[in-house]
Write a protein that holds these residues in place. Sequence first.
Motif, PDB file in Angstrom:
ATOM      1  N   SER A 138       1.408   3.547  -9.413  1.00  0.00           N
ATOM      2  CA  SER A 138      -0.011   3.615 -10.025  1.00  0.00           C
ATOM      3  C   SER A 138      -1.063   4.555  -9.093  1.00  0.00           C
ATOM      4  CB  SER A 138      -0.844   2.359 -10.128  1.00  0.00           C
ATOM      5  OG  SER A 138      -0.819   1.571  -8.966  1.00  0.00           O
ATOM      6  N   CYS A 139      -0.890   4.712  -7.803  1.00  0.00           N
ATOM      7  CA  CYS A 139      -1.462   5.272  -7.025  1.00  0.00           C
ATOM      8  C   CYS A 139      -1.136   6.894  -6.694  1.00  0.00           C
ATOM      9  CB  CYS A 139      -1.863   4.611  -5.589  1.00  0.00           C
ATOM     10  SG  CYS A 139      -2.635   3.079  -5.923  1.00  0.00           S
ATOM     11  N   HIS A 198      -6.535  -0.346  -2.663  1.00  0.00           N
ATOM     12  CA  HIS A 198      -6.941  -1.590  -2.769  1.00  0.00           C
ATOM     13  C   HIS A 198      -6.932  -2.465  -3.733  1.00  0.00           C
ATOM     14  CE1 HIS A 198      -8.836  -1.499   1.809  1.00  0.00           C
ATOM     15  NE2 HIS A 198      -7.567  -1.215   1.689  1.00  0.00           N
ATOM     16  N   PRO A 199      -7.393  -1.858  -5.044  1.00  0.00           N
ATOM     17  CA  PRO A 199      -7.435  -2.423  -6.080  1.00  0.00           C
ATOM     18  C   PRO A 199      -5.837  -2.796  -6.935  1.00  0.00           C
ATOM     19  CG  PRO A 199      -9.142  -1.040  -6.177  1.00  0.00           C
ATOM     20  CD  PRO A 199      -8.252  -0.773  -4.888  1.00  0.00           C
ATOM     21  N   ALA A 200      -5.066  -1.646  -6.397  1.00  0.00           N
ATOM     22  CA  ALA A 200      -3.758  -1.524  -6.744  1.00  0.00           C
ATOM     23  C   ALA A 200      -2.960  -2.549  -6.108  1.00  0.00           C
ATOM     24  CB  ALA A 200      -2.988  -0.104  -6.876  1.00  0.00           C
ATOM     25  N   VAL A 201      -3.143  -2.542  -4.873  1.00  0.00           N
ATOM     26  CA  VAL A 201      -2.382  -3.662  -4.041  1.00  0.00           C
ATOM     27  C   VAL A 201      -2.685  -5.161  -4.515  1.00  0.00           C
ATOM     28  CG1 VAL A 201      -2.104  -4.682  -1.811  1.00  0.00           C
ATOM     29  CG2 VAL A 201      -2.285  -2.098  -1.894  1.00  0.00           C
ATOM     30  N   LYS A 202      -3.977  -5.179  -4.757  1.00  0.00           N
ATOM     31  CA  LYS A 202      -4.416  -6.799  -5.205  1.00  0.00           C
ATOM     32  C   LYS A 202      -3.771  -6.760  -6.693  1.00  0.00           C
ATOM     33  CE  LYS A 202      -8.814  -7.505  -3.223  1.00  0.00           C
ATOM     34  NZ  LYS A 202     -10.429  -7.791  -3.495  1.00  0.00           N
ATOM     35  N   GLU A 241      -0.393   9.963  -8.445  1.00  0.00           N
ATOM     36  CA  GLU A 241      -1.222  10.751  -9.013  1.00  0.00           C
ATOM     37  C   GLU A 241      -2.814  10.749  -8.263  1.00  0.00           C
ATOM     38  OE1 GLU A 241      -0.011  13.472 -10.572  1.00  0.00           O
ATOM     39  OE2 GLU A 241       1.878  12.646 -11.115  1.00  0.00           O
ATOM     40  N   PRO A 242      -3.404   9.829  -8.515  1.00  0.00           N
ATOM     41  CA  PRO A 242      -4.716   9.706  -7.830  1.00  0.00           C
ATOM     42  C   PRO A 242      -4.934  10.169  -6.447  1.00  0.00           C
ATOM     43  CG  PRO A 242      -4.368   7.749  -9.064  1.00  0.00           C
ATOM     44  CD  PRO A 242      -3.155   8.377  -8.960  1.00  0.00           C
ATOM     45  N   VAL A 243      -4.026   9.776  -5.678  1.00  0.00           N
ATOM     46  CA  VAL A 243      -3.890  10.374  -4.108  1.00  0.00           C
ATOM     47  C   VAL A 243      -3.731  11.768  -4.221  1.00  0.00           C
ATOM     48  CG1 VAL A 243      -2.796   9.982  -1.988  1.00  0.00           C
ATOM     49  CG2 VAL A 243      -3.290   7.959  -3.219  1.00  0.00           C
ATOM     50  N   ILE A 244      -2.885  12.098  -4.833  1.00  0.00           N
ATOM     51  CA  ILE A 244      -2.649  13.885  -4.781  1.00  0.00           C
ATOM     52  C   ILE A 244      -4.134  14.642  -5.319  1.00  0.00           C
ATOM     53  CG2 ILE A 244      -1.399  15.425  -5.816  1.00  0.00           C
ATOM     54  CD1 ILE A 244       1.335  13.464  -5.832  1.00  0.00           C
ATOM     55  N   GLY A 296       0.879  -1.271   0.174  1.00  0.00           N
ATOM     56  CA  GLY A 296       0.011   0.037   0.119  1.00  0.00           C
ATOM     57  C   GLY A 296       0.915   1.260  -0.212  1.00  0.00           C
ATOM     58  N   HIS A 297       1.801   1.032   0.791  1.00  0.00           N
ATOM     59  CA  HIS A 297       3.074   2.317   0.875  1.00  0.00           C
ATOM     60  C   HIS A 297       3.554   2.461  -0.764  1.00  0.00           C
ATOM     61  CE1 HIS A 297       3.314   2.024   5.525  1.00  0.00           C
ATOM     62  NE2 HIS A 297       1.968   2.631   4.897  1.00  0.00           N
ATOM     63  N   LEU A 298       3.925   1.240  -0.990  1.00  0.00           N
ATOM     64  CA  LEU A 298       4.804   1.257  -2.552  1.00  0.00           C
ATOM     65  C   LEU A 298       4.007   1.920  -3.619  1.00  0.00           C
ATOM     66  CD1 LEU A 298       7.415  -0.062  -3.909  1.00  0.00           C
ATOM     67  CD2 LEU A 298       6.111  -2.067  -4.246  1.00  0.00           C
ATOM     68  N   VAL A 299       2.729   1.359  -3.680  1.00  0.00           N
ATOM     69  CA  VAL A 299       1.819   2.027  -4.792  1.00  0.00           C
ATOM     70  C   VAL A 299       1.582   3.545  -4.725  1.00  0.00           C
ATOM     71  CG1 VAL A 299       0.983  -0.376  -5.404  1.00  0.00           C
ATOM     72  CG2 VAL A 299      -0.281   1.198  -3.761  1.00  0.00           C
ATOM     73  N   MET A 300       2.180   3.948  -3.665  1.00  0.00           N
ATOM     74  CA  MET A 300       1.924   5.690  -3.457  1.00  0.00           C
ATOM     75  C   MET A 300       3.180   6.282  -3.814  1.00  0.00           C
ATOM     76  SD  MET A 300      -0.619   5.747  -0.151  1.00  0.00           S
ATOM     77  CE  MET A 300      -0.172   7.431   0.299  1.00  0.00           C
ATOM     78  N   GLU A 301       4.094   5.533  -3.951  1.00  0.00           N
ATOM     79  CA  GLU A 301       5.480   6.172  -4.238  1.00  0.00           C
ATOM     80  C   GLU A 301       5.385   7.029  -5.614  1.00  0.00           C
ATOM     81  OE1 GLU A 301       8.450   6.225  -2.730  1.00  0.00           O
ATOM     82  OE2 GLU A 301       7.138   5.491  -1.078  1.00  0.00           O
ATOM     83  N   PRO A 302       6.580   8.009  -5.839  1.00  0.00           N
ATOM     84  CA  PRO A 302       6.363   8.791  -7.233  1.00  0.00           C
ATOM     85  C   PRO A 302       6.472   7.713  -8.293  1.00  0.00           C
ATOM     86  CG  PRO A 302       7.692   9.755  -5.465  1.00  0.00           C
ATOM     87  CD  PRO A 302       7.117   8.608  -4.775  1.00  0.00           C
ATOM     88  N   GLY A 303       5.682   7.731  -9.218  1.00  0.00           N
ATOM     89  CA  GLY A 303       5.883   6.909 -10.555  1.00  0.00           C
ATOM     90  C   GLY A 303       4.909   5.695 -10.492  1.00  0.00           C
TER      91      GLY A 303
END
Length: 199
Positions: free
Chosen positions: A45-46, A89-93, A48-51, A36-43
């Motif tokens: 998938s999550c 969640h979808p990105a983690v899965k 831009e959507p989180v920002i 969950g932390h990894l998919v929020m890193e720059p570049g």
Amino acid sequence: MITIGITGGVGAGKSTVLDFLEQEYQAYVMKADEIGHLVMEPGQSCYEPVIALFGKQVIKNDKTIDRRLVSDVVFSHPDMLEKLNHIIHPAVKEYIRRQLALKKEEEQRICVVEAALLLEDHYEEFCDTVWYIHTDSEIRIRRLMESRGYTREKSMSIIASQAPEEFFRTHTDYVVTNNTDLEDTWQQIREGIKKYEAL
């Protein structure tokens, strides 16, 4: 290849079980929280959507997302938490599914997926067997007080907010009791692996 889902309440000692599976069986371990932390890193998938959801104020100087700030916002805004979960969640899965496919190609023998909400978020869809790590609540309270510095009241309220034991026992295939005797815990894990491999 077998994929084991690991779940259980806070303070149950899931990390202890994961470490043993890694060391004893060279299992490939994935923790939903870390992903969950990894998919929020720059570049990723999550990012831009989180920002887009929280605004540019959550971007730190090093361009990473300030997870503490995000956490503070969702703590007091349940609707924002729901929106965040719909992104993460979808990105983690998806990440876990890709890794499992990769590990299968590499002929990895055992993969382990750990998530506190493994059942609620239906991670069992890609697990061959799901294990519940059970620990007596008094021991969990003590662990939380020692490892996280929580008060007894805070520890009890966190435990009370999670799914009850019956829920875990009803929806999982195998229970590992992880109280204070580690040798006993290791033995149960070995039996769980043997039991599955015998099928």
